[in-house]
Motif scaffolding. Structure first.
Motif, PDB file in Angstrom:
ATOM      1  N   ALA A 229      19.822-124.423   1.339  1.00 18.63           N
ATOM      2  CA  ALA A 229      19.786-123.132   2.039  1.00 18.63           C
ATOM      3  C   ALA A 229      20.654-122.076   1.398  1.00 18.63           C
ATOM      4  CB  ALA A 229      20.209-123.318   3.492  1.00 18.63           C
TER       5      ALA A 229
ATOM      6  N   ARG B 188      16.004-114.436   3.866  1.00 16.13           N
ATOM      7  CA  ARG B 188      14.734-115.168   3.795  1.00 16.13           C
ATOM      8  C   ARG B 188      13.682-114.598   4.737  1.00 16.13           C
ATOM      9  NH1 ARG B 188      12.753-120.429   2.786  1.00 16.13           N
ATOM     10  NH2 ARG B 188      14.343-120.541   1.182  1.00 16.13           N
TER      11      ARG B 188
ATOM     12  N   ARG C  40      17.662-122.626   9.327  1.00 10.28           N
ATOM     13  CA  ARG C  40      18.651-123.532   8.762  1.00 10.28           C
ATOM     14  C   ARG C  40      18.667-124.864   9.518  1.00 10.28           C
ATOM     15  NH1 ARG C  40      22.743-122.074   5.314  1.00 10.28           N
ATOM     16  NH2 ARG C  40      22.728-119.916   4.600  1.00 10.28           N
TER      17      ARG C  40
ATOM     18  N   TRP D 284      17.321-125.388   4.223  1.00 11.05           N
ATOM     19  CA  TRP D 284      16.359-124.498   4.876  1.00 11.05           C
ATOM     20  C   TRP D 284      15.113-125.324   5.164  1.00 11.05           C
ATOM     21  CZ3 TRP D 284      16.331-119.613   6.780  1.00 11.05           C
ATOM     22  CH2 TRP D 284      15.093-119.074   7.115  1.00 11.05           C
TER      23      TRP D 284
ATOM     24  N   ARG E 202      20.097-117.856   1.634  1.00 10.91           N
ATOM     25  CA  ARG E 202      18.969-117.694   2.562  1.00 10.91           C
ATOM     26  C   ARG E 202      19.163-116.525   3.525  1.00 10.91           C
ATOM     27  NH1 ARG E 202      17.366-120.272  -0.596  1.00 10.91           N
ATOM     28  NH2 ARG E 202      15.759-121.857  -0.606  1.00 10.91           N
TER      29      ARG E 202
ATOM     30  N   ARG F 225      11.642-128.841   2.857  1.00 19.37           N
ATOM     31  CA  ARG F 225      13.098-128.751   2.993  1.00 19.37           C
ATOM     32  C   ARG F 225      13.702-128.520   1.605  1.00 19.37           C
ATOM     33  NH1 ARG F 225      16.790-130.952   6.718  1.00 19.37           N
ATOM     34  NH2 ARG F 225      15.054-131.926   7.849  1.00 19.37           N
TER      35      ARG F 225
END
Length: 377
Positions: free
Chosen positions: A333, A339, A363, A368, A336, A330
């Motif tokens: 985010a 990604r 998410r 993330w 992202r 983790r």
């Protein structure tokens, strides 16, 4: 189509196919000689006719064996590839269906070869006789018609043979299934090797880039940190070269199934140290033994690499091993949006699917999250 047919005598393929058809004549000659000898013996011999009939029956049975041999089919396939230019796959394990189809092809090859051979033996001398001393218009016309008819018949039969070869010499359903399965195995091995290269070399390059950037940033203010970063880069380069050499060794060993070796807890700790040396803050909660399955280690490696490449802030890694092995990474985010465009998540999904587990990636609030669940061995 008509123009192509009219130009058949001028094509090299016509004469290659004629050679293929005439091979049937050559193969047929021993059968004709034996049949002639046995027929003559039966006609001229009155004594021991029963014995001659027995010999004839044995010879007939022996003569029926070659069409059903796998070697005969292999020779016919080789000849069809070379002379008919038909793309036939390599013959697989012989089956009853393929033997029957190959025997039918063999019989048709000999029959057509006999027809073409007889036509050529009769047509060519007749044509020369028609064109010899004081030829008449009629003899010239008949000779030319016989020659052209033989050539066009050869071209047509050769084209028909090229069309029928895949039907009678092609693979059976079992052979097709075996070829598909072999192709799938090759693709799976290539994909596995690609994942290994992507995860190991990709991680090494990312960690090296981060550590080199961090060393450059503090080179004047903190030379000791810069030296540690350079030493980490050196060690990481050596380990990534070992990974690369192992994967390349698997590429050279065609019969060896690619495998991912288990990683030690110390190797996992070095992975975390590499990330920290590059300036990434990693918080780890590791509930694992002395070794970690190779697939799980690669998942951790790729998750941390993605977090370092795309993320900002700290990364939290959690590994628990109870009824199943759960890996959770983790990090914030931010940024992202792209990604999922790379190959990292695709490779992780393939790894988890092949291991019989599940993967969640996306998410989770402001973070993330990548969570993989793998069955315990």
């Amino acid at each position: 189509m008509i123009r192509r047919a009219l130009l058949a005598p001028m094509r090299a393929s016509t004469y290659r196919r004629a050679v293929f058809l005439l091979l049937g004549t050559v193969i047929l000659l021993p059968y004709l000689l034996l049949a002639g000898l046995i027929g003559q013996s039966l006609l001229t011999t009155t004594d021991n006719r029963a014995a001659m009939l027995g010999i004839a029956a044995v010879v007939a049975v022996v003569g029926l064996v070659p069409p059903f041999l796998s070697g005969t089919r292999e020779l016919e396939i080789a000849a069809a590839r070379a002379l008919l230019r038909v793309d036939l796959p390599a013959p697989g394990p012989p089956a009853l269906e393929t033997r029957l189809r190959a025997a039918l092809w063999f019989a048709v090859h000999l029959t057509v070869g006999a027809v073409i051979g007889t036509a050529l033996v009769a047509a060519v001398p007749f044509a020369f006789v028609g064109l010899s001393d004081r030829p008449t218009a009629a003899s010239l016309g008949v000779a030319l018609l016989i020659l052209l008819g033989t050539v066009y018949a050869t071209a047509g039969l050769g084209a028909l043979a090229a069309t029928m070869a895949p039907v009678l010499l092609g693979p059976s359903p079992a052979e097709r299934m075996a070829a598909v399965e072999a192709r799938e195995r090759r693709l799976a091995e290539r994909n596995r090797l690609a994942r290994e290269l992507h995860d190991s070399v990709g991680h090494a390059l990312t960690a090296t880039t981060l550590q080199a950037g961090a060393a450059r940033a503090v080179f004047d203010q903190d030379p000791e940190f810069a030296r540690r970063a350079l030493a980490a880069i050196e060690e990481l380069g050596r380990s990534s070269m070992d990974d690369l050499d192992r994967v390349l060794g698997l590429l050279r060993a065609e019969n060896e199934r690619p495998s991912v070796l288990p990683a030690s807890r110390a190797g996992l700790q070095r992975l975390l140290d590499d990330m920290r040396a590059g300036g990434i803050e990693v918080h780890a909660d590791l509930d694992v033994g002395e070794t970690l399955p190779g697939e799980a280690f690669r998942l951790v490696q790729e998750s941390l690499t993605n977090a370092a490449k795309h993320g900002t802030g700290s990364v939290r890694l959690t590994i628990t091993a109870a009824e199943e092995l759960v890996i959770e990474v983790r990090n914030p985010a931010a940024g992202r949006a792209n990604r999922s465009r790379g190959r990292g998540l695709t490779g992780m999904r393939e790894r988890v699917r092949l291991a019989g587990g599940t993967l969640e990636a996306g998410r989770d609030g402001d973070d993330w999250l990548v969570r993989a669940r793998l069955p315990r061995d």
